[in-house]
Enzyme design. Structure first.
Site, PDB file in Angstrom:
ATOM      1  N   CYS A  42      -0.647  -0.003   6.347  1.00 52.09           N
ATOM      2  CA  CYS A  42      -0.907   0.106   4.902  1.00 52.09           C
ATOM      3  C   CYS A  42      -2.405   0.042   4.574  1.00 52.09           C
ATOM      4  CB  CYS A  42      -0.175  -1.020   4.179  1.00 52.09           C
ATOM      5  SG  CYS A  42       0.131  -0.607   2.457  1.00 52.09           S
ATOM      6  N   ASP A  86       6.522 -10.610   1.394  1.00 47.84           N
ATOM      7  CA  ASP A  86       5.067 -10.726   1.543  1.00 47.84           C
ATOM      8  C   ASP A  86       4.650 -12.107   1.050  1.00 47.84           C
ATOM      9  OD1 ASP A  86       2.412 -10.019   2.001  1.00 47.84           O
ATOM     10  OD2 ASP A  86       2.168  -9.042   0.053  1.00 47.84           O
TER      11      ASP A  86
HETATM   12  O1  LIG Z   1      -3.297  -4.080   0.921  1.00 45.25           O
HETATM   13  C1  LIG Z   1      -3.620  -4.261  -0.270  1.00 45.25           C
HETATM   14  O2  LIG Z   1      -4.798  -4.314  -0.637  1.00 45.25           O
HETATM   15  C2  LIG Z   1      -2.559  -4.429  -1.320  1.00 45.25           C
HETATM   16  C3  LIG Z   1      -2.943  -4.515  -2.646  1.00 45.25           C
HETATM   17  C4  LIG Z   1      -1.997  -4.661  -3.647  1.00 45.25           C
HETATM   18  C5  LIG Z   1      -0.647  -4.710  -3.331  1.00 45.25           C
HETATM   19  C6  LIG Z   1      -0.251  -4.627  -1.997  1.00 45.25           C
HETATM   20  C7  LIG Z   1      -1.181  -4.489  -0.974  1.00 45.25           C
HETATM   21  N1  LIG Z   1      -0.818  -4.410   0.364  1.00 45.25           N
HETATM   22  C8  LIG Z   1       0.425  -4.888   0.884  1.00 45.25           C
HETATM   23  O3  LIG Z   1       0.287  -6.248   1.253  1.00 45.25           O
HETATM   24  C9  LIG Z   1       1.152  -6.564   2.312  1.00 45.25           C
HETATM   25  C10 LIG Z   1       0.505  -7.351   3.431  1.00 45.25           C
HETATM   26  O4  LIG Z   1      -0.828  -7.244   3.557  1.00 45.25           O
HETATM   27  P1  LIG Z   1      -1.633  -8.038   4.707  1.00 45.25           P
HETATM   28  O5  LIG Z   1      -1.212  -7.447   6.043  1.00 45.25           O
HETATM   29  O6  LIG Z   1      -1.323  -9.483   4.604  1.00 45.25           O
HETATM   30  O7  LIG Z   1      -3.055  -7.728   4.415  1.00 45.25           O
HETATM   31  C11 LIG Z   1       1.725  -5.239   2.806  1.00 45.25           C
HETATM   32  O8  LIG Z   1       3.031  -5.144   2.289  1.00 45.25           O
HETATM   33  C12 LIG Z   1       0.858  -4.193   2.146  1.00 45.25           C
HETATM   34  O9  LIG Z   1       1.634  -3.062   1.861  1.00 45.25           O
END
Ligand SMILES: O=C(O)c1ccccc1N[C@@H]1O[C@H](COP(=O)(O)O)[C@@H](O)[C@H]1O
Length: 240
Positions: free
Chosen positions: A7, A147
């Site tokens: 992502c 998440d």
């Molecule tokens: O990644 C981003 O900046 C983000 C911003 C707003 C909503 C979702 C976002 N990302 C999602 O966050 C989780 C986990 O992220 P991490 O691996 O802990 O950095 C994942 O589901 C992304 O799709």
């Protein structure tokens, strides 16, 4: 085999690194305040050049249904990820697969284990499981993503969920009752993803911060993450 979504992709080069390494899905952040935001005009230039069989996921937070619909079509996206607690019912007319996100506070989960001997769930703000089960049974959501939320911020925090905690097991049990694919996210990286998969047995994993170096996606981290996620761990793990 566990599916992998990478992502926060912001260039065709990053997207092709992930595809080359075996990613099943690519995620694009359409949340304007995020540091990983990508403008629809730029996103369309990436998705138009991707090979087939790669799922393209748009991540939204509180965007009105008409705007989401417009972006999905304009950017050739396959899936919507609702990261802002949106009522998914409002988006039922949009022709795309839908992933509902449940954001959990890792500290609340941890403290609920030690907080009260008779009722380990007492301190936890519990998600609306009944609503989730109804949405799943009506076909309004095709996947559920867990998440972490930290100080009111959810998404891309890089903070792991305490998947080894006992209370996390009760959360997983509720999710599994909905009988739709469960995706684990939050603070995953190449070193912890195998253990997380072994403990939680998800349909898929999703990562953003854990495959970056100095704030940008990193080819080596992406390759290592996907390899780890798709390789079976040798040592059995259990929830304590
Ligand atoms: O990644 C981003 O900046 C983000 C911003 C707003 C909503 C979702 C976002 N990302 C999602 O966050 C989780 C986990 O992220 P991490 O691996 O802990 O950095 C994942 O589901 C992304 O799709």
């Amino acid at each position: 085999m566990t599916r992998v979504k990478i992502c926060g992709i912001r260039s065709l080069e990053e997207a092709l690194w992930a595809v080359e390494a075996g990613a099943d899905a690519l995620g694009f952040i359409l949340v304007p305040h995020s540091k990983r935001y990508i403008e629809p005009q730029k996103l369309r230039q990436i998705t138009a050049h991707l090979p087939p069989f790669i799922n393209k996921v748009g991540v939204f937070a509180g965007e009105p249904p008409n705007r989401v619909s417009e972006i999905i079509r304009y950017c050739f996206l396959d899936t919507i990820q609702f990261h802002g607690g949106e009522p998914v019912d409002h988006y039922r007319h949009i022709k795309a697969a839908k992933i509902k996100v449940i954001s959990l506070d890792p500290q609340q989960i941890t403290s609920s284990n030690s907080g009260h001997p008779n009722n380990p769930r007492e301190n936890v703000a519990s998600p609306n499981w009944e609503l989730l089960h109804t949405e799943a049974s009506q076909g309004l959501v095709q996947g559920i993503l867990l998440d972490s939320t930290v100080q009111g911020q959810s998404g891309g925090t890089g903070t792991p969920l305490p998947w080894k905690e006992l209370h996390f097991k009760t959360i997983l049990a509720e999710i599994k009752k909905a009988n739709i694919p469960f995706i684990l996210a939050g603070g995953l990286h190449p070193e912890n993803v195998q253990e997380a998969i072994q403990i939680t047995q998800p349909y898929g994993v999703d990562v953003s911060s854990g495959v970056e170096r100095e704030g940008r996606k990193d080819q080596e981290q992406i390759t290592r993450f996907i390899h780890a996620a798709k390789t079976k761990a040798s040592k059995p793990q259990s929830i304590r």
